[in-house]
Design an enzyme around this catalytic site. Structure first.
Site, mmCIF file in Angstrom:
data_model
loop_
_atom_site.group_PDB
_atom_site.id
_atom_site.type_symbol
_atom_site.label_atom_id
_atom_site.label_comp_id
_atom_site.label_asym_id
_atom_site.label_seq_id
_atom_site.Cartn_x
_atom_site.Cartn_y
_atom_site.Cartn_z
ATOM 1 N N LYS A 44 0.845 -1.196 0.000
ATOM 2 C CA LYS A 44 0.000 0.000 0.000
ATOM 3 C C LYS A 44 0.878 1.243 0.000
ATOM 4 O O LYS A 44 1.922 1.281 0.667
ATOM 5 C CB LYS A 44 -0.891 -0.028 1.248
ATOM 6 C CG LYS A 44 -1.983 1.029 1.280
ATOM 7 C CD LYS A 44 -2.824 0.858 2.544
ATOM 8 C CE LYS A 44 -3.939 1.879 2.652
ATOM 9 N NZ LYS A 44 -4.726 1.699 3.905
ATOM 10 N N SER A 76 -9.567 1.681 3.126
ATOM 11 C CA SER A 76 -8.736 2.434 2.213
ATOM 12 C C SER A 76 -7.699 1.619 1.455
ATOM 13 O O SER A 76 -7.131 2.110 0.490
ATOM 14 C CB SER A 76 -8.024 3.534 2.993
ATOM 15 O OG SER A 76 -7.128 2.978 3.934
ATOM 16 N N SER A 130 -9.610 -0.746 7.300
ATOM 17 C CA SER A 130 -9.087 -0.544 5.942
ATOM 18 C C SER A 130 -8.374 -1.729 5.314
ATOM 19 O O SER A 130 -8.048 -1.684 4.129
ATOM 20 C CB SER A 130 -8.148 0.669 5.916
ATOM 21 O OG SER A 130 -8.891 1.858 5.954
#
Lengths: 95, 500
Positions: free
Chosen positions: B80, B155, B179
């Protein structure tokens, strides 16, 4: 909970953010609705409750106040700086 | 089924037995990315040159770097884009960091490199992790491989979409309020959020420091455990890192063997207004597990209904403080054209931060400001104590808590984008775990009538990650969910032909 225009302007100053009059108005409404939702917390009796400040309680590890090994070299630390001079971060005049 | 659909374990053993060369494995993934990612937009940056070079080098060596072995050697892992990678730009999905290249690796990343993993790319996210749909990115939204008109969740939506579409074998995500778990659920994957302190936060760009935790998204529990074993464990560089945080991938087989697993289900908390598909899947899974000696009982989490309110106040207050660092001085973009320092700060932040980030920083600042601190921030921290206590009490009686990860399957792009509160409410089942610091894992559990994946989460006791992983493995075996190819991905591969 109604949020006033001056509340929003005050928070914006603290955040170092600037908004157009339209944006301020939108934010006022959005923050108002979110704060109205979190008013829910008022239903709770928290008089005897300690706040939780950290993820999980543990002791803070301490070490000698000397530079650690394997720290960033000065040029690496400065590599992402928008502006630098003589090995320092450079900003517009403060005074 | 192509190389890209293999589990990490299968890929690792194919490489170790020389059935597939590292170069072929990398090329298969890069080719998949070339076909699918122009549409899915899971990646902000693809680390093509480095992966090709490392794969070539490894192919010449026997086995890989010294001490490196299957299953992780040469495995393409996505990271990420709020986790620092030395020499590889790390944007946090933000304009203000769009050209930021970190001078160091996050501890989790360096541990993956040490195990021989190839960092195939940096994945898209809601800016700084703030969102539940991966629509709040400076680089545009990511699409769900199961349905291209829907969000992958967020996210860590880029990480989930990448793994679901065979563009990485597994991925690191971050979970501040769900997330990792929610995008894993919405993309049909395993999403693991460790106990707070199990994975070092060094090099994870801070959003809400008392809640942030790096987690793993993968196709199977076994794959998840392999990555978690590599990245977990104490780190001197993170003062909140736990001494007892090392997780082992090898199953001891203890869980469930010695007796029944006691599982609490807070039906009263999640049932009202629950999407019928999610409700059906929950009931079906519970009844399957009951037949395998999982003893279910109804539990009460009396303060769970306050978790969204407490979470958004705590998280946004911490964010407003953490994001003060983006001031155009040490890194990131500076908006110049002024010789006044104050004005430089204002221009830099106003131009560099996105709408949702500004909204949260504003809310957090407001909640912390004079006159409101006690009414909002302090009260939220006290509510946090009550929420945490609920879990502690329940987990004394039961081994695990089970509940849906998300109240719905993947929603449509744009559906909640202009209603911040509706977006926040989609995190209702996940944020409590972060407030309490507990480990939790979302597991593929079924499909909606329209064929979208649905996930359920298991929540364990603090630092009993090992037990939770073993229970997750049992869950996976019992539920034995039929594997399906994501419909959107199928379409992309057919129209792209030539895709691996």
């Amino acid at each position: 909970m109604s949020v006033t225009r001056s509340d929003v302007e005050h928070a914006a100053r603290l955040c170092r953010l600037e908004f157009s009059p339209d944006e301020l108005e939108t934010l006022r409404g959005e923050l108002g609705r979110i704060l109205e939702y979190v008013e829910k917390l008022r239903e709770l009796d928290v008089t005897e409750v300690e706040p939780t400040l950290y993820g999980l309680a543990g002791s803070t590890p301490l070490r000698e106040d000397v530079p650690g090994e394997d720290t960033l070299a000065r040029e690496d630390a400065l590599a992402g700086a928008p502006d630098e001079e003589n090995g320092h971060f450079k900003v517009p005049g403060v005074l | 089924m192509g190389i890209c659909e293999l589990s990490l374990r299968e890929m690792g053993s194919a490489v170790a037995r020389r059935k597939v060369s590292p170069a072929e494995l990398v090329e298969a993934h890069l080719s998949r990315i070339r076909v699918c990612d122009p549409t899915l937009r899971a990646y902000v940056t693809v680390n093509e040159a480095e992966c090709e070079r490392l794969a070539r080098d490894r192919g010449r060596q026997s086995g890989g770097p010294p001490g490196v072995a299957a299953p992780l050697n040469c495995i393409p892992i996505a990271v990420k884009d709020n986790i620092c990678t030395k020499g590889l730009r790390t944007t946090c999905g933000s304009r203000i960091l769009r050209n930021y290249v970190p001078p160091y690796d996050a501890t989790a990343v360096s541990r993956l490199r040490d195990r021989g993993c190839l960092l195939i790319g940096k994945t898209n996210l809601d800016e700084f992790g703030m969102g539940s749909s991966t629509e709040n990115s400076f680089f545009g939204p990511t699409r769900n491989p199961w349905d291209l008109e829907r969000v992958p969740g967020g996210s860590s939506g880029g990480s989930a979409a990448a793994v679901a579409a065979g563009m990485a074998a597994a991925a690191l995500g971050t979970d501040t309020g769900g997330s990792v778990r929610q995008p894993a659920a919405l993309c049909g994957l395993v999403g693991y959020k460790p106990t707070y302190g199990v994975v070092s936060r060094r090099g994870l760009v801070a959003f809400a420091s008392s809640l942030d935790q790096i987690g793993v998204i993968a196709r199977t529990v076994e794959d998840t455990a392999a990555v978690l074993e590599a990245v977990s464990g104490w780190d001197a560089w993170d003062s909140t890192s736990a001494r007892r945080g090392q997780v082992r991938a090898r199953q001891t087989g203890e869980v469930g063997k010695s007796g029944v697993l006691r599982v609490g289900v807070p039906w009263g908390f999640f049932s009202e207004g629950l999407d019928p598909d999610v409700s059906d899947v929950t009931r079906a899974v519970v009844s399957k597990l009951e037949k395998e000696r999982w003893a279910f009982e109804e539990i009460d989490l009396p303060h769970a209904e306050y978790s969204i309110a407490a979470y958004y106040l705590v998280a946004d207050a911490e964010a407003s403080s953490n994001l003060a660092r983006y001031d155009g001085v040490r890194y990131g973009e500076r908006e110049g054209g002024t010789d006044d320092l104050w004005e430089m700060y204002v221009r830099t932040r106003t131009a560099g931060l996105g709408t949702e980030v500004k909204r949260r920083v504003m809310l957090g600042t407001y909640a912390l400001s004079a006159g409101y601190y006690e009414a909002y921030y302090l009260r939220a921290q006290k509510a946090r104590t009550l929420i945490k206590r609920d879990y502690e009490e329940v987990l004394r009686r039961v081994d695990l808590v089970l509940m849906p990860t998300s109240p719905t399957a993947a929603f449509r792009l744009g559906e909640k984008l202009h209603d911040p509160l509706a977006m926040y409410l989609s995190d209702v089942f996940t944020v409590g775990v972060n407030l309490a610091g507990l480990p939790a894992v979302s597991l593929p559990s079924g499909y909606s009538r329209s064929g979208l994946p649905i996930g359920l989460q298991l929540i364990g006791r603090a630092f009993e990650d090992q037990t939770l992983l073993e229970a997750a493995r049992l869950f996976e075996q019992v539920v034995a969910l039929e594997a399906r190819t994501p419909a959107g991905l199928k379409g992309l591969l057919e129209s792209g032909r030539g895709g691996a």
